[in-house]
Motif scaffolding. Structure first.
Motif, PDB file in Angstrom:
ATOM      1  N   TYR A  14       0.748  -1.144   0.121  1.00 18.50           N
ATOM      2  CA  TYR A  14      -0.099  -0.229  -0.098  1.00 18.50           C
ATOM      3  C   TYR A  14       0.662   1.415  -0.122  1.00 18.50           C
ATOM      4  O   TYR A  14       0.561   2.304  -0.569  1.00 18.50           O
ATOM      5  CB  TYR A  14      -1.057   0.053   1.187  1.00 18.50           C
ATOM      6  CG  TYR A  14      -2.180  -1.050   1.020  1.00 18.50           C
ATOM      7  CD1 TYR A  14      -3.186  -0.567   0.217  1.00 18.50           C
ATOM      8  CD2 TYR A  14      -2.157  -2.148   1.555  1.00 18.50           C
ATOM      9  CE1 TYR A  14      -4.217  -1.462  -0.167  1.00 18.50           C
ATOM     10  CE2 TYR A  14      -3.445  -2.984   1.651  1.00 18.50           C
ATOM     11  CZ  TYR A  14      -4.506  -2.429   0.773  1.00 18.50           C
ATOM     12  OH  TYR A  14      -5.419  -3.388   0.413  1.00 18.50           O
ATOM     13  N   LEU A  15       2.016   1.185   1.063  1.00 16.48           N
ATOM     14  CA  LEU A  15       2.968   2.459   0.802  1.00 16.48           C
ATOM     15  C   LEU A  15       3.195   2.708  -0.569  1.00 16.48           C
ATOM     16  O   LEU A  15       3.433   4.056  -0.967  1.00 16.48           O
ATOM     17  CB  LEU A  15       4.060   2.092   1.828  1.00 16.48           C
ATOM     18  CG  LEU A  15       5.199   3.329   1.738  1.00 16.48           C
ATOM     19  CD1 LEU A  15       4.327   4.619   2.084  1.00 16.48           C
ATOM     20  CD2 LEU A  15       6.386   2.855   2.749  1.00 16.48           C
ATOM     21  N   LYS A  16       3.751   1.723  -1.619  1.00 15.54           N
ATOM     22  CA  LYS A  16       4.170   2.024  -2.850  1.00 15.54           C
ATOM     23  C   LYS A  16       2.924   2.561  -3.818  1.00 15.54           C
ATOM     24  O   LYS A  16       3.396   3.606  -4.472  1.00 15.54           O
ATOM     25  CB  LYS A  16       4.529   0.555  -3.445  1.00 15.54           C
ATOM     26  CG  LYS A  16       5.687  -0.232  -3.050  1.00 15.54           C
ATOM     27  CD  LYS A  16       5.812  -1.262  -3.713  1.00 15.54           C
ATOM     28  CE  LYS A  16       7.312  -2.230  -3.241  1.00 15.54           C
ATOM     29  NZ  LYS A  16       7.396  -3.464  -4.079  1.00 15.54           N
ATOM     30  N   ILE A  17       1.861   2.204  -3.513  1.00 13.91           N
ATOM     31  CA  ILE A  17       0.665   2.779  -4.375  1.00 13.91           C
ATOM     32  C   ILE A  17       0.782   4.294  -3.747  1.00 13.91           C
ATOM     33  O   ILE A  17       0.177   5.090  -4.492  1.00 13.91           O
ATOM     34  CB  ILE A  17      -0.551   1.917  -4.244  1.00 13.91           C
ATOM     35  CG1 ILE A  17      -0.652   0.667  -4.793  1.00 13.91           C
ATOM     36  CG2 ILE A  17      -1.836   2.682  -4.618  1.00 13.91           C
ATOM     37  CD1 ILE A  17      -1.529  -0.308  -4.088  1.00 13.91           C
ATOM     38  N   CYS A  18       0.557   4.495  -2.462  1.00 11.74           N
ATOM     39  CA  CYS A  18       0.408   5.846  -1.990  1.00 11.74           C
ATOM     40  C   CYS A  18       1.701   6.789  -2.614  1.00 11.74           C
ATOM     41  O   CYS A  18       1.214   7.966  -2.817  1.00 11.74           O
ATOM     42  CB  CYS A  18       0.535   5.923  -0.585  1.00 11.74           C
ATOM     43  SG  CYS A  18       0.673   7.464   0.411  1.00 11.74           S
ATOM     44  N   LEU A  19       3.099   6.501  -2.581  1.00 13.38           N
ATOM     45  CA  LEU A  19       3.957   7.264  -3.004  1.00 13.38           C
ATOM     46  C   LEU A  19       3.808   7.230  -4.369  1.00 13.38           C
ATOM     47  O   LEU A  19       4.067   8.309  -4.826  1.00 13.38           O
ATOM     48  CB  LEU A  19       5.475   6.409  -2.534  1.00 13.38           C
ATOM     49  CG  LEU A  19       5.709   6.215  -0.872  1.00 13.38           C
ATOM     50  CD1 LEU A  19       6.755   5.333  -0.953  1.00 13.38           C
ATOM     51  CD2 LEU A  19       5.785   7.665  -0.643  1.00 13.38           C
ATOM     52  N   ASP A  20       3.475   6.338  -5.407  1.00 12.55           N
ATOM     53  CA  ASP A  20       3.214   6.333  -6.768  1.00 12.55           C
ATOM     54  C   ASP A  20       2.405   7.425  -7.040  1.00 12.55           C
ATOM     55  O   ASP A  20       2.402   8.252  -7.818  1.00 12.55           O
ATOM     56  CB  ASP A  20       3.052   5.117  -7.320  1.00 12.55           C
ATOM     57  CG  ASP A  20       4.435   4.183  -7.243  1.00 12.55           C
ATOM     58  OD1 ASP A  20       5.462   4.580  -7.397  1.00 12.55           O
ATOM     59  OD2 ASP A  20       4.194   2.801  -7.416  1.00 12.55           O
ATOM     60  N   SER A  21       1.194   7.651  -6.266  1.00 10.75           N
ATOM     61  CA  SER A  21       0.056   8.311  -6.741  1.00 10.75           C
ATOM     62  C   SER A  21       0.365   9.863  -6.359  1.00 10.75           C
ATOM     63  O   SER A  21       0.420  10.766  -6.881  1.00 10.75           O
ATOM     64  CB  SER A  21      -1.009   8.054  -5.719  1.00 10.75           C
ATOM     65  OG  SER A  21      -1.104   8.438  -4.186  1.00 10.75           O
ATOM     66  N   ILE A  22       1.378   9.837  -5.179  1.00 10.40           N
ATOM     67  CA  ILE A  22       1.817  11.524  -4.954  1.00 10.40           C
ATOM     68  C   ILE A  22       2.619  11.964  -6.047  1.00 10.40           C
ATOM     69  O   ILE A  22       2.275  12.914  -6.532  1.00 10.40           O
ATOM     70  CB  ILE A  22       2.809  11.490  -3.528  1.00 10.40           C
ATOM     71  CG1 ILE A  22       1.930  11.364  -2.249  1.00 10.40           C
ATOM     72  CG2 ILE A  22       3.230  12.962  -3.394  1.00 10.40           C
ATOM     73  CD1 ILE A  22       2.365  11.219  -1.056  1.00 10.40           C
ATOM     74  N   LYS A  23       3.568  10.989  -6.649  1.00 11.09           N
ATOM     75  CA  LYS A  23       4.519  11.413  -7.466  1.00 11.09           C
ATOM     76  C   LYS A  23       3.685  11.737  -8.892  1.00 11.09           C
ATOM     77  O   LYS A  23       4.017  12.706  -9.587  1.00 11.09           O
ATOM     78  CB  LYS A  23       5.399  10.606  -7.803  1.00 11.09           C
ATOM     79  CG  LYS A  23       6.584  10.375  -6.464  1.00 11.09           C
ATOM     80  CD  LYS A  23       7.584   9.390  -6.810  1.00 11.09           C
ATOM     81  CE  LYS A  23       8.298   9.650  -5.618  1.00 11.09           C
ATOM     82  NZ  LYS A  23       9.662   8.773  -5.713  1.00 11.09           N
ATOM     83  N   LYS A  24       2.690  10.831  -9.080  1.00 10.90           N
ATOM     84  CA  LYS A  24       2.126  11.016 -10.547  1.00 10.90           C
ATOM     85  C   LYS A  24       1.003  12.243 -10.235  1.00 10.90           C
ATOM     86  O   LYS A  24       0.790  12.985 -11.374  1.00 10.90           O
ATOM     87  CB  LYS A  24       1.178   9.792 -10.532  1.00 10.90           C
ATOM     88  CG  LYS A  24       0.083   9.638 -11.816  1.00 10.90           C
ATOM     89  CD  LYS A  24      -0.461   8.383 -11.910  1.00 10.90           C
ATOM     90  CE  LYS A  24      -1.547   8.593 -12.907  1.00 10.90           C
ATOM     91  NZ  LYS A  24      -2.522   7.367 -12.892  1.00 10.90           N
ATOM     92  N   ASN A  25       0.517  12.398  -9.255  1.00 13.14           N
ATOM     93  CA  ASN A  25      -0.577  13.586  -9.074  1.00 13.14           C
ATOM     94  C   ASN A  25      -0.395  14.793  -8.680  1.00 13.14           C
ATOM     95  O   ASN A  25      -1.166  15.748  -8.480  1.00 13.14           O
ATOM     96  CB  ASN A  25      -1.657  12.872  -8.683  1.00 13.14           C
ATOM     97  CG  ASN A  25      -2.316  11.713  -9.484  1.00 13.14           C
ATOM     98  OD1 ASN A  25      -2.642  11.739 -10.489  1.00 13.14           O
ATOM     99  ND2 ASN A  25      -2.470  10.553  -8.689  1.00 13.14           N
ATOM    100  N   SER A  26       0.899  15.160  -7.933  1.00 16.09           N
ATOM    101  CA  SER A  26       1.242  16.298  -7.371  1.00 16.09           C
ATOM    102  C   SER A  26       2.071  17.274  -8.413  1.00 16.09           C
ATOM    103  O   SER A  26       3.028  16.509  -8.879  1.00 16.09           O
ATOM    104  CB  SER A  26       2.119  16.076  -6.120  1.00 16.09           C
ATOM    105  OG  SER A  26       2.143  17.450  -5.642  1.00 16.09           O
ATOM    106  N   LYS A  27       1.567  18.593  -8.328  1.00 17.83           N
ATOM    107  CA  LYS A  27       2.119  19.510  -9.428  1.00 17.83           C
ATOM    108  C   LYS A  27       3.094  20.485  -8.445  1.00 17.83           C
ATOM    109  O   LYS A  27       3.676  21.171  -8.920  1.00 17.83           O
ATOM    110  CB  LYS A  27       1.066  20.245 -10.311  1.00 17.83           C
ATOM    111  CG  LYS A  27       0.377  19.364 -11.140  1.00 17.83           C
ATOM    112  CD  LYS A  27      -0.472  19.851 -11.990  1.00 17.83           C
ATOM    113  CE  LYS A  27      -0.835  19.107 -12.947  1.00 17.83           C
ATOM    114  NZ  LYS A  27      -2.214  18.864 -13.525  1.00 17.83           N
ATOM    115  N   PHE A  28       3.030  20.143  -7.267  1.00 14.92           N
ATOM    116  CA  PHE A  28       3.655  21.184  -6.376  1.00 14.92           C
ATOM    117  C   PHE A  28       4.734  20.600  -5.748  1.00 14.92           C
ATOM    118  O   PHE A  28       5.171  19.317  -5.560  1.00 14.92           O
ATOM    119  CB  PHE A  28       2.769  21.536  -5.042  1.00 14.92           C
ATOM    120  CG  PHE A  28       1.412  22.088  -5.711  1.00 14.92           C
ATOM    121  CD1 PHE A  28       1.389  23.384  -5.675  1.00 14.92           C
ATOM    122  CD2 PHE A  28       0.442  21.565  -5.713  1.00 14.92           C
ATOM    123  CE1 PHE A  28       0.271  23.910  -6.218  1.00 14.92           C
ATOM    124  CE2 PHE A  28      -0.914  22.027  -5.961  1.00 14.92           C
ATOM    125  CZ  PHE A  28      -0.923  23.340  -6.153  1.00 14.92           C
TER     126      PHE A  28
END
Length: 88
Positions: A14-28
């Protein structure tokens, strides 16, 4: 321009999914800091491979202590608290 604190307790998938989603969806600009409780599931090896900052405790110290420990590495004034199973 914020630091994201993520405590985890042997929950690498789950941590991998969380970290990937931050990198994929954050523009800041952001800083990710994971606090690893125990890490018997290769969490530390994964974080080292991905060059993600972390703090560590040999046993589960609980969410409050984990967040306080991770916050010592925060570089930004604004802090976001996350769980290791969030998707952004």
């Amino acid at each position: 321009m914020f630091s994201i604190l993520i405590p985890t307790y042997n929950n690498i998938e789950y941590l991998k999914i969380c970290l990937d989603s931050i990198k994929k969806n954050s523009k800041f600009d952001h800083q990710i800091i994971v606090h690893v409780n125990e890490g018997k599931d290769r969490t530390i090896e994964y974080l080292n491979e991905k060059n993600i900052e972390y703090t560590f405790s040999e046993k589960n110290i609980g969410m409050s202590s984990a967040l306080n420990t991770a916050s010592t590495l925060a570089k930004f004034d604004y802090i976001l608290i996350s769980h290791d199973d969030f998707y952004y």
